[in-house]
Design a protein around this motif. Structure first.
Motif, PDB file in Angstrom:
ATOM      1  N   VAL A 195       0.870  -1.194  -0.375  1.00  0.00           N
ATOM      2  CA  VAL A 195      -0.740   0.278  -0.173  1.00  0.00           C
ATOM      3  C   VAL A 195       0.740   1.608   0.159  1.00  0.00           C
ATOM      4  CG1 VAL A 195      -1.802   1.150   1.255  1.00  0.00           C
ATOM      5  CG2 VAL A 195      -1.987  -0.676   1.017  1.00  0.00           C
ATOM      6  N   ILE A 196       0.245   2.066  -0.256  1.00  0.00           N
ATOM      7  CA  ILE A 196       1.058   2.699  -0.992  1.00  0.00           C
ATOM      8  C   ILE A 196       1.400   4.221   0.474  1.00  0.00           C
ATOM      9  CG2 ILE A 196       2.106   5.518  -1.955  1.00  0.00           C
ATOM     10  CD1 ILE A 196       2.207   2.987  -3.653  1.00  0.00           C
ATOM     11  N   GLU A 197       3.007   4.368   0.776  1.00  0.00           N
ATOM     12  CA  GLU A 197       2.012   4.886   2.813  1.00  0.00           C
ATOM     13  C   GLU A 197       2.045   5.974   2.161  1.00  0.00           C
ATOM     14  OE1 GLU A 197       0.555   3.807   5.114  1.00  0.00           O
ATOM     15  OE2 GLU A 197       0.845   1.177   4.678  1.00  0.00           O
ATOM     16  N   GLU A 198       3.006   7.226   3.255  1.00  0.00           N
ATOM     17  CA  GLU A 198       2.486   8.366   3.291  1.00  0.00           C
ATOM     18  C   GLU A 198       4.535   8.836   2.364  1.00  0.00           C
ATOM     19  OE1 GLU A 198       2.050  10.894   5.815  1.00  0.00           O
ATOM     20  OE2 GLU A 198       2.859  12.498   5.986  1.00  0.00           O
ATOM     21  N   GLY A 199       5.326   9.535   1.748  1.00  0.00           N
ATOM     22  CA  GLY A 199       6.641  10.014   1.247  1.00  0.00           C
ATOM     23  C   GLY A 199       6.835   8.172   0.638  1.00  0.00           C
ATOM     24  N   CYS A 200       6.033   7.485  -0.058  1.00  0.00           N
ATOM     25  CA  CYS A 200       6.749   6.405  -0.677  1.00  0.00           C
ATOM     26  C   CYS A 200       5.885   6.460  -2.593  1.00  0.00           C
ATOM     27  CB  CYS A 200       6.383   5.205  -0.100  1.00  0.00           C
ATOM     28  SG  CYS A 200       6.589   5.163   2.243  1.00  0.00           S
ATOM     29  N   CYS A 201       6.177   5.453  -2.595  1.00  0.00           N
ATOM     30  CA  CYS A 201       6.178   5.088  -4.205  1.00  0.00           C
ATOM     31  C   CYS A 201       6.705   3.738  -4.648  1.00  0.00           C
ATOM     32  CB  CYS A 201       6.703   6.278  -5.455  1.00  0.00           C
ATOM     33  SG  CYS A 201       8.283   6.234  -5.897  1.00  0.00           S
ATOM     34  N   SER A 202       5.689   3.131  -5.545  1.00  0.00           N
ATOM     35  CA  SER A 202       5.949   1.836  -5.818  1.00  0.00           C
ATOM     36  C   SER A 202       6.171   2.492  -8.050  1.00  0.00           C
ATOM     37  CB  SER A 202       5.258   1.022  -6.012  1.00  0.00           C
ATOM     38  OG  SER A 202       5.058   0.592  -4.698  1.00  0.00           O
ATOM     39  N   LYS A 203       7.090   1.717  -8.126  1.00  0.00           N
ATOM     40  CA  LYS A 203       7.331   2.327  -9.748  1.00  0.00           C
ATOM     41  C   LYS A 203       6.539   1.482  -9.989  1.00  0.00           C
ATOM     42  CE  LYS A 203      11.102   2.024 -13.210  1.00  0.00           C
ATOM     43  NZ  LYS A 203      12.412   1.427 -13.157  1.00  0.00           N
ATOM     44  N   ILE A 204       5.443   1.321 -11.529  1.00  0.00           N
ATOM     45  CA  ILE A 204       4.834   0.474 -12.084  1.00  0.00           C
ATOM     46  C   ILE A 204       4.822   0.404 -13.728  1.00  0.00           C
ATOM     47  CG2 ILE A 204       3.336   2.585 -12.498  1.00  0.00           C
ATOM     48  CD1 ILE A 204       0.616   1.079 -11.526  1.00  0.00           C
ATOM     49  N   MET A 205       3.948   0.083 -14.453  1.00  0.00           N
ATOM     50  CA  MET A 205       4.530  -0.114 -16.111  1.00  0.00           C
ATOM     51  C   MET A 205       3.070  -0.226 -16.299  1.00  0.00           C
ATOM     52  SD  MET A 205       7.108  -1.171 -16.745  1.00  0.00           S
ATOM     53  CE  MET A 205       8.636  -1.517 -14.568  1.00  0.00           C
ATOM     54  N   THR A 206       2.856   0.718 -17.531  1.00  0.00           N
ATOM     55  CA  THR A 206       2.043   0.991 -18.444  1.00  0.00           C
ATOM     56  C   THR A 206       0.870  -0.692 -18.678  1.00  0.00           C
ATOM     57  OG1 THR A 206       2.720   2.407 -19.711  1.00  0.00           O
ATOM     58  CG2 THR A 206       1.389   0.927 -20.541  1.00  0.00           C
ATOM     59  N   GLY A 207       0.180  -0.241 -17.707  1.00  0.00           N
ATOM     60  CA  GLY A 207      -1.348  -1.156 -18.143  1.00  0.00           C
ATOM     61  C   GLY A 207      -1.323  -2.262 -16.539  1.00  0.00           C
ATOM     62  N   ALA A 208      -0.425  -1.806 -15.604  1.00  0.00           N
ATOM     63  CA  ALA A 208      -0.584  -2.520 -14.688  1.00  0.00           C
ATOM     64  C   ALA A 208      -1.733  -1.051 -13.038  1.00  0.00           C
ATOM     65  CB  ALA A 208       0.726  -2.306 -13.815  1.00  0.00           C
ATOM     66  N   MET A 209      -1.550  -2.421 -12.441  1.00  0.00           N
ATOM     67  CA  MET A 209      -3.224  -1.885 -11.625  1.00  0.00           C
ATOM     68  C   MET A 209      -2.476  -1.284 -10.468  1.00  0.00           C
ATOM     69  SD  MET A 209      -4.991  -4.992  -8.528  1.00  0.00           S
ATOM     70  CE  MET A 209      -5.947  -5.622  -9.724  1.00  0.00           C
ATOM     71  N   LEU A 210      -3.100  -0.450 -10.078  1.00  0.00           N
ATOM     72  CA  LEU A 210      -3.406   0.583  -9.350  1.00  0.00           C
ATOM     73  C   LEU A 210      -3.144   0.355  -8.211  1.00  0.00           C
ATOM     74  CD1 LEU A 210      -2.224   3.997 -10.071  1.00  0.00           C
ATOM     75  CD2 LEU A 210      -3.703   3.984  -9.004  1.00  0.00           C
ATOM     76  N   PRO A 211      -1.255   0.747  -7.113  1.00  0.00           N
ATOM     77  CA  PRO A 211      -1.352   0.317  -5.724  1.00  0.00           C
ATOM     78  C   PRO A 211      -2.895   0.989  -4.702  1.00  0.00           C
ATOM     79  CG  PRO A 211       0.623   1.605  -6.255  1.00  0.00           C
ATOM     80  CD  PRO A 211      -0.419   0.721  -7.318  1.00  0.00           C
ATOM     81  N   GLU A 212      -3.436   0.332  -3.562  1.00  0.00           N
ATOM     82  CA  GLU A 212      -4.016   1.049  -3.088  1.00  0.00           C
ATOM     83  C   GLU A 212      -3.588   2.326  -2.136  1.00  0.00           C
ATOM     84  OE1 GLU A 212      -6.094  -0.270   1.088  1.00  0.00           O
ATOM     85  OE2 GLU A 212      -5.410  -2.324   0.006  1.00  0.00           O
ATOM     86  N   ASN A 213      -4.443   3.208  -2.584  1.00  0.00           N
ATOM     87  CA  ASN A 213      -3.973   4.295  -1.967  1.00  0.00           C
ATOM     88  C   ASN A 213      -2.897   5.978  -3.062  1.00  0.00           C
ATOM     89  OD1 ASN A 213      -4.819   4.703   0.820  1.00  0.00           O
ATOM     90  ND2 ASN A 213      -2.884   4.179   2.091  1.00  0.00           N
ATOM     91  N   ALA A 214      -2.223   5.072  -4.119  1.00  0.00           N
ATOM     92  CA  ALA A 214      -1.948   6.237  -5.266  1.00  0.00           C
ATOM     93  C   ALA A 214      -2.964   6.886  -5.640  1.00  0.00           C
ATOM     94  CB  ALA A 214      -0.723   4.871  -6.175  1.00  0.00           C
TER      95      ALA A 214
END
Ligand code: AMP
Ligand code: MG
Length: 390
Positions: free
Chosen positions: A80-99
């Motif tokens: 889950v995207i917490e404050e001050g964090c990010c996740s690398k993501i590719m086109t078409g991938a599912m968005l993580p929670e909180n982003a």
């Protein structure tokens, strides 16, 4: 002689449908849908990233962010995207929670596990669940003529077995003692049969089940036998030649014997005036003039909309209104004229040199048929004319 509009109304009214069959959607290009297709999913099925980048909270993009994971297309996020964090993501991938946004790779620097945004101006870059299509929504209505893009939509909603209208069963004949098949070198008073294969190609390209029945000589007995047999087998018979006022034009007489109701015998169209349309029960006959441009023309303007309607599709030609490149003049105005034309790069219409209805070579470079209404003799350069693409 009836007008083109009257003839059109006759050939498109009160028609039976061919029937329905279920086919694999992959084979459905050019077929007509006989059912409504609904979506079995939301599209997109989940919130997904529209770019390659970093999924994060917009509130955090002012400061460097800690990288949590890499989310590939087809994988579910684990963090889950917490404050001050990010996740690398590719086109078409599912968005993580909180982003709530994805910053494009091009606007970031990644070093060790820290991501810094170099350009704070960013769109959200998220394709939201169901924004294209909701589950249960009508995606393709019944009677649609299917093209490759429809096949893709059928695939996306899992419509693998679909109901389509059966192909109309059409038999094509050419009539005339002067005709030989293209393989044969014509004798002194003979010509090659060019209408037969032209009509077969015209019917085939619109998805009909077409059979070539051969050349019928100008012989009353043979014409009778061939037409009797064909009426038993096929939904539609299309023949060319043999319907004018010549001594050997037997077709109308034999159609009468077959109890075919001749609904018209002459239309105010040039070329193509001596055109016969008849019906007996749910069987139909189109007898077209022998000259190849007339035969081509009448197939396009009358037989084509007729055959599509038998197969469940209310087809209309695409008619463009474009400016003429030259002054156009003609003598008679008592028929609706069709003149082969090209469409120039600037969108203007250039009528082609055209000697009349036997001049099939005039169609070689034609993109369209230019339409000249009844009563109109001259059209000035620059005036808009209707053209139908062929
Ligand atoms: P008809 O309608 O039979 O009087 O024919 C009119 C003209 O078209 C004549 O010059 C015929 O030779 C020509 N014609 C008829 N049928 C064909 C065909 N299948 N292919 C090429 N020309 C044809
Ligand atoms: Mg003839």
């Amino acid at each position: 002689m009836i007008t083109l509009q009257e003839a059109f109304n006759i050939v498109t009214s009160d028609l039976p449908l061919t029937g329905i069959e279920t086919i694999d959607f992959r084979l459905a290009n050019g077929r007509v849908l006989a059912e409504d297709i609904f979506s079995d999913i939301d599209m997109p099925p989940f919130d997904k990233s529209a770019v390659d980048g970093y999924a994060c909270r917009r509130a955090d993009i002012g400061s460097p962010m800690r990288l949590l994971e890499v989310i590939a297309a087809g994988k579910s996020p684990e963090m889950v995207i917490e404050e001050g964090c990010c996740s690398k993501i590719m086109t078409g991938a599912m968005l993580p929670e909180n982003a709530d946004c994805v910053v494009m790779v091009e606007q970031t620097i990644e070093s060790e596990t820290v991501v810094t945004i170099t350009d704070q101006k960013t769109k959200n870059n998220i394709a939201h669940r169901a924004e294209d299509l909701k589950k249960g929504a009508l995606v393709i209505p019944k009677s649609t003529l299917l093209h490759p893009q429809h096949i893709a939509v059928l695939a996306s909603v899992g419509a693998v077995g679909i109901d389509v209208y059966k192909k109309a069963r059409i038999c094509i004949f050419s009539t005339g003692d002067e005709l030989v098949e293209p393989e044969v070198e014509p004798g002194k008073s003979q010509i090659r049969n060019s209408n037969g294969c032209q009509l077969v190609s015209q019917a085939a390209r619109m998805g009909a089940a077409v059979v070539y029945g051969g050349i019928i000589p100008d012989d009353e007995e043979i014409t009778r036998k061939k037409l009797f047999e064909a009426f038993r087998e096929y939904d539609v018979i299309i023949l060319s030649g043999g319907i004018s006022m010549g001594d050997f034009d037997f077709v109308p007489k034999i159609l009468n014997e077959l109890q075919v109701d001749l609904m018209f015998r002459s239309i105010a169209v040039q070329p193509g005036k001596p055109t016969v349309f008849g019906r007996t029960g749910n069987k139909f006959v189109f007898a077209l003039p022998g000259n190849p441009v007339s035969s081509f023309n009448i197939f396009e303007i009358l037989a084509r909309p007729f055959i599509y309607r038998l197969m469940g599709h209310p087809w209309k030609p695409l008619i463009l209104r474009l400016p003429l490149t030259i002054d156009f003049n003609r003598k008679g105005t008592e028929r609706h004229g069709f003149v082969p034309a090209t469409i120039q790069d600037d969108g203007s219409v250039q009528p082609l040199a055209y000697n009349g209805s036997a001049h099939i070579n005039a169609l070689i470079n034609a993109h369209a048929l230019m339409s000249i209404p009844l009563g109109v003799a001259t059209i000035q350069k620059g005036e808009l004319v209707d053209v139908r693409l062929i």
